[in-house]
Design a protein around this motif. Structure first.
Motif, PDB file in Angstrom:
ATOM      1  N   SER A  37     -77.901  59.110  32.385  1.00 41.60           N
ATOM      2  CA  SER A  37     -77.908  59.072  33.976  1.00 41.60           C
ATOM      3  C   SER A  37     -78.622  57.603  34.464  1.00 41.60           C
ATOM      4  N   PRO A  38     -78.319  57.288  35.465  1.00 41.86           N
ATOM      5  CA  PRO A  38     -79.257  55.992  35.969  1.00 41.86           C
ATOM      6  C   PRO A  38     -80.666  56.559  35.954  1.00 41.86           C
ATOM      7  N   ILE A  39     -81.593  55.781  35.840  1.00 45.89           N
ATOM      8  CA  ILE A  39     -83.007  56.131  36.089  1.00 45.89           C
ATOM      9  C   ILE A  39     -83.147  56.068  37.650  1.00 45.89           C
ATOM     10  N   VAL A  40     -83.630  57.240  38.148  1.00 49.16           N
ATOM     11  CA  VAL A  40     -83.514  57.540  39.918  1.00 49.16           C
ATOM     12  C   VAL A  40     -85.114  57.315  40.182  1.00 49.16           C
ATOM     13  N   MET A  41     -85.343  56.426  41.016  1.00 52.30           N
ATOM     14  CA  MET A  41     -86.790  56.887  41.605  1.00 52.30           C
ATOM     15  C   MET A  41     -86.584  56.993  43.253  1.00 52.30           C
ATOM     16  N   ARG A  42     -87.207  58.260  43.664  1.00 55.93           N
ATOM     17  CA  ARG A  42     -86.803  58.367  45.082  1.00 55.93           C
ATOM     18  C   ARG A  42     -87.992  59.165  45.694  1.00 55.93           C
ATOM     19  N   THR A  43     -88.172  59.135  46.985  1.00 51.98           N
ATOM     20  CA  THR A  43     -89.260  59.683  47.796  1.00 51.98           C
ATOM     21  C   THR A  43     -88.915  61.234  47.712  1.00 51.98           C
ATOM     22  N   GLN A  44     -89.951  62.115  48.321  1.00 55.44           N
ATOM     23  CA  GLN A  44     -89.853  63.581  48.255  1.00 55.44           C
ATOM     24  C   GLN A  44     -88.751  63.638  49.481  1.00 55.44           C
ATOM     25  N   ASP A  45     -88.460  62.797  50.508  1.00 54.83           N
ATOM     26  CA  ASP A  45     -87.363  63.145  51.240  1.00 54.83           C
ATOM     27  C   ASP A  45     -86.091  62.550  51.142  1.00 54.83           C
ATOM     28  N   GLY A  46     -86.030  61.954  49.601  1.00 51.01           N
ATOM     29  CA  GLY A  46     -84.657  61.694  49.231  1.00 51.01           C
ATOM     30  C   GLY A  46     -84.367  59.934  49.316  1.00 51.01           C
ATOM     31  N   ARG A  47     -85.393  59.158  49.618  1.00 53.06           N
ATOM     32  CA  ARG A  47     -84.937  57.691  49.889  1.00 53.06           C
ATOM     33  C   ARG A  47     -85.364  57.100  48.584  1.00 53.06           C
ATOM     34  N   ASN A  48     -84.334  56.237  48.152  1.00 52.24           N
ATOM     35  CA  ASN A  48     -84.519  55.616  46.818  1.00 52.24           C
ATOM     36  C   ASN A  48     -85.697  54.362  47.056  1.00 52.24           C
ATOM     37  N   VAL A  49     -86.132  54.518  45.724  1.00 48.14           N
ATOM     38  CA  VAL A  49     -87.436  53.568  45.678  1.00 48.14           C
ATOM     39  C   VAL A  49     -86.885  52.345  44.787  1.00 48.14           C
ATOM     40  N   LEU A  50     -86.727  50.962  45.390  1.00 46.70           N
ATOM     41  CA  LEU A  50     -85.990  50.036  44.285  1.00 46.70           C
ATOM     42  C   LEU A  50     -86.941  49.864  43.183  1.00 46.70           C
TER      43      LEU A  50
END
Length: 278
Positions: A37-50
């Motif tokens: 999978s891609p490495i995913v960083m996201r906030t608790q409300d689902g916004r992606n973190v660059l």
């Protein structure tokens, strides 16, 4: 053999916090990755973190991001192909004289943050000078560290150095690696710290929650060999993520500001033939 691996982390910050992560499979195993999978960083409300990808001074992949206030979830998983063979044991592997070492190995003879080989030189020579050079000497060091340090997750201390591990006689996998590395370097054997995945493949299942593991590599006969003073037996399916002089070079998570670790899950296990086919 195919091995499933992955993690799910969650960090909590009060303010925007610059951060660095060593959370990728090492480049020298990239060719073995079957799917990921891609490495995913996201906030608790689902916004992606660059986040950005780069190589550090040791050739490890680093991910850099500024974590926003609140909780950030970091996830990744994949499947990697592995030979399924135990790590080699080469009792005839020779110690390379310092004058003949390649430059890439020389830096792994020097003292470092957690591996004070200059301080433990007398200890190393008093214990291992009589052991034949090469593989037997590295194995004797592993045998000593394996019996000297008592493992326990509650013994974790991110300030403990190799000399502290020798003194305390307790620690976690990084303490085993640091002490063994330090004693090897004191005996003029280049040794480097490794971190990554190590599942219970070919050994009894450990009921404790899985963690990333630490071990080390020693330079003998012109190549790097894996050694593990904590487990002290050849293992199957080790997946390296990062290498350095010691744990200070390859932390899984580095934040330049306070954070709290809210979730930490790691998994690695052999896939069955029918599951791998799927």
């Amino acid at each position: 053999m195919r091995i499933r691996y992955g993690y799910r982390l969650a960090l909590e910050c009060n303010v925007p916090t610059p951060s660095s992560f060593a959370i990728d499979v090492h480049p020298d195993r990239r060719g073995d990755v079957v799917v990921e999978s891609p490495i995913v960083m996201r906030t608790q409300d689902g916004r992606n973190v660059l986040h950005a990808r780069a190589l550090d001074l040791f050739g490890n992949v680093r991910r850099r991001a500024v974590l926003p206030p609140g909780r950030t979830v970091i996830e990744h998983h994949g499947v990697i192909a592995d030979s399924g063979a135990h790590e080699p044991v080469v009792m005839t592997a020779r110690q390379v004289p310092v004058a003949d070492l390649p430059e890439e190995a020389m830096g792994f003879l020097l003292p470092s943050r957690y591996c004070e080989s200059d301080l433990l030189g007398p200890e190393a020579w008093s214990r291992f000078a009589g052991v034949p050079e090469g593989w037997p000497r590295v194995q004797a060091i592993c045998d000593f560290v394996h019996t000297h340090i008592r493992f326990g997750y509650g013994f974790a201390d991110n300030t403990r150095t190799a000399s502290g591990g020798l003194r305390d006689g307790r620690g976690v996998c990084r303490d085993f690696a640091h002490l063994a590395i330090t004693l090897c370097r004191a005996m003029n054997i280049p040794a480097r710290y490794c971190t990554g995945y190590l599942g219970d493949i070919g050994v009894p299942h450990d009921p404790a929650p899985m963690d990333f593991s630490a071990w080390f590599e020693a330079y003998l006969d012109g190549r790097w060999y894996s050694f593990d003073a904590r487990h002290n037996i050849p293992r199957i399916g080790r997946i390296v993520m990062a290498r350095g002089r010691d744990a200070a070079d390859v932390p899984i998570v580095s934040t330049f500001g306070p954070h709290g670790l809210a979730v930490f899950e790691v998994w690695t296990e052999e896939l069955g033939a029918e599951r791998a086919a799927a």
